[in-house]
Design a protein around this motif. Structure first.
Motif, short mmCIF file in Angstrom:
data_model
loop_
_atom_site.label_atom_id
_atom_site.label_comp_id
_atom_site.label_asym_id
_atom_site.label_seq_id
_atom_site.Cartn_x
_atom_site.Cartn_y
_atom_site.Cartn_z
N LEU A 1 -1.90 -9.88 -43.63
CA LEU A 1 -2.35 -9.15 -44.81
C LEU A 1 -1.95 -9.88 -46.09
O LEU A 1 -2.77 -10.00 -47.02
N ILE A 2 -0.73 -10.39 -46.13
CA ILE A 2 -0.29 -11.13 -47.31
C ILE A 2 -1.15 -12.37 -47.52
O ILE A 2 -1.58 -12.67 -48.65
N PRO B 1 1.55 -0.70 -46.50
CA PRO B 1 1.69 -1.18 -45.13
C PRO B 1 0.37 -1.42 -44.42
O PRO B 1 0.31 -2.17 -43.45
N ASP B 2 -0.72 -0.76 -44.89
CA ASP B 2 -2.01 -0.88 -44.22
C ASP B 2 -3.08 -0.55 -45.26
O ASP B 2 -3.20 0.60 -45.69
N ILE C 1 -5.01 -15.61 -50.50
CA ILE C 1 -6.18 -16.49 -50.43
C ILE C 1 -7.37 -15.87 -51.16
O ILE C 1 -8.22 -16.57 -51.72
N SER C 2 -7.42 -14.54 -51.21
CA SER C 2 -8.50 -13.85 -51.93
C SER C 2 -8.31 -13.87 -53.43
O SER C 2 -9.21 -13.45 -54.17
N TYR D 1 -8.14 -3.25 -52.09
CA TYR D 1 -9.12 -3.12 -51.02
C TYR D 1 -10.26 -4.11 -51.21
O TYR D 1 -10.70 -4.79 -50.27
N GLN D 2 -10.74 -4.22 -52.44
CA GLN D 2 -11.83 -5.16 -52.72
C GLN D 2 -11.37 -6.61 -52.51
O GLN D 2 -12.12 -7.43 -51.96
N LYS D 3 -10.15 -6.92 -52.95
CA LYS D 3 -9.63 -8.28 -52.76
C LYS D 3 -9.50 -8.62 -51.28
O LYS D 3 -9.78 -9.75 -50.86
N SER D 4 -9.04 -7.64 -50.50
CA SER D 4 -8.80 -7.91 -49.08
C SER D 4 -10.08 -8.23 -48.33
O SER D 4 -10.04 -8.80 -47.23
N LYS D 5 -11.24 -7.87 -48.89
CA LYS D 5 -12.51 -8.13 -48.22
C LYS D 5 -13.08 -9.51 -48.55
O LYS D 5 -14.04 -9.96 -47.92
#
Length: 346
Positions: free
Chosen positions: A197-198, A129-130, A203-204, A174-178
């Motif tokens: 977030l999705i 969720p986060d 896109i990452s 976490y790495q992808k989200s950055k």
């Protein structure tokens, strides 16, 4: 409430059945000569006008159940009304599609609790969720991420492996989200944050093949109008920004979005100016690869009801069959446990 979402604004029976809560003709965003979006759905109407949205009417199944819990279980497991399954239709897809690659991030849910749709025999979806709050506590377990650990205790080794996998997954996501942090104008609450977030993960380049989000608040038994309008407005605006975020980053061609509810509402309003649990409903497919954008099939027939409820004309498992076979390249008959006519929207 499908009838107050995609409104049959030229149907007198609709207005006679809903003298208080019916959407007035002047408040409808017209799609064709029979149907129009509720006026608060400007966000969906813009997607529709781009040719990226298909409205599938009369989606349901035989012998429908009006219980939220049972009907949602049927939709999530793709069971019949009188059968009970312990795995979800997407979980079984994960089982068959990734028999040689069992990664916890194959399917991600970003809201609520993990849906039974994502339960598999050997692969389950992951509830995230986060990412910030998910990564922090899990990262404290990094000491478990040592290869070849073997305590000689089967239960302890299983727990150790689970923690190591969770740590690896947390690190990966976490790495992808950055890599990509969206600057798109998402609303700052609810569903929009889940879709943001999705979008960032897609896109990452995250390798997840399924993303799942939920939006509740549609059980409108009393004084429906304002509550329903607020939820539809949230849905339409969040989806609009999400779709354009994907489009602007050249990812929309890779994504299909399905928007569904476990059932619709009864045709007639109730005494409390709300609506009670019904049966068949509409469903939205959003994609830049639609075979038939717009109104996909015939409008709901308000003259031919089943004890006051709409009759289904498309089995929801036919929608699943098309997504599995035509989009995901999976064996839909194996996953669904039978043959269902594929609904050719994609």
């Amino acid at each position: 409430d499908g009838l107050n979402t995609v409104v049959p604004y030229n149907n007198d029976i609709y207005y006679k059945s809903r003298p208080v809560i019916g959407i007035k003709k002047e408040d409808v965003l017209r799609l064709d000569s029979d149907l129009g979006f509720n006026g608060v759905l400007e966000g969906l109407k813009e997607i529709y006008d781009q040719g990226w949205l298909s409205v599938l009417n009369n989606i349901g199944y035989p012998n429908p159940d009006r219980s939220h819990f049972r009907s949602m279980d049927i939709w999530q497991t793709a069971s019949g009304a009188n059968s009970y399954l312990t795995t979800g239709w997407l979980g079984r897809y994960l089982d068959t599609a990734y028999e040689s690659r069992k990664k916890a991030y194959e399917a991600i849910e970003v809201s609520g609790e993990l849906s039974p749709a994502l339960f598999g025999e050997t692969v389950n979806g992951l509830l995230v969720p986060d990412l910030e709050n998910f990564f922090g506590p899990v990262n404290e377990l990094k000491g478990f991420n040592k290869p070849g650990f073997n305590s000689g205790n089967t239960n302890l080794d299983y727990l150790y492996k689970t923690l190591a996998d969770l740590n690896s997954t947390a690190q990966y996501l976490y790495q992808k989200s950055k890599i990509y942090q969206s600057k798109a104008p998402y609303p700052t609450w609810g569903l929009a944050l889940d879709l943001k977030l999705i979008a960032e993960l897609i896109i990452s380049g995250a390798e997840s093949s399924v993303y799942y989000a939920t939006l509740d608040g549609f059980d409108t038994h009393v004084d429906q109008t304002s509550q329903h309008h607020n939820k539809l407005n949230e849905l339409g605006n969040a989806l609009n920004v999400f779709v354009h975020d994907l489009k602007d980053n050249n990812r929309l061609d890779e994504v299909v979005i399905m928007v569904f509810s476990e059932f619709g509402r009864r045709v007639a309003q109730n005494a409390a100016n709300g609506t009670d649990h019904g049966t068949a409903n509409n469903l939205f497919i959003i994609s830049s690869k639609l075979k038939k954008p717009g109104i996909f099939n015939s409008v709901p027939d308000l003259t031919n009801l089943d004890q006051g409820d709409l009759k289904y004309t498309i089995d929801f498992r036919s929608v699943y069959a098309s997504l599995l076979h035509n989009w995901l390249g999976a064996d839909d008959e194996r996953i669904l446990g039978g043959e269902f006519d594929r609904t050719a929207f994609i």
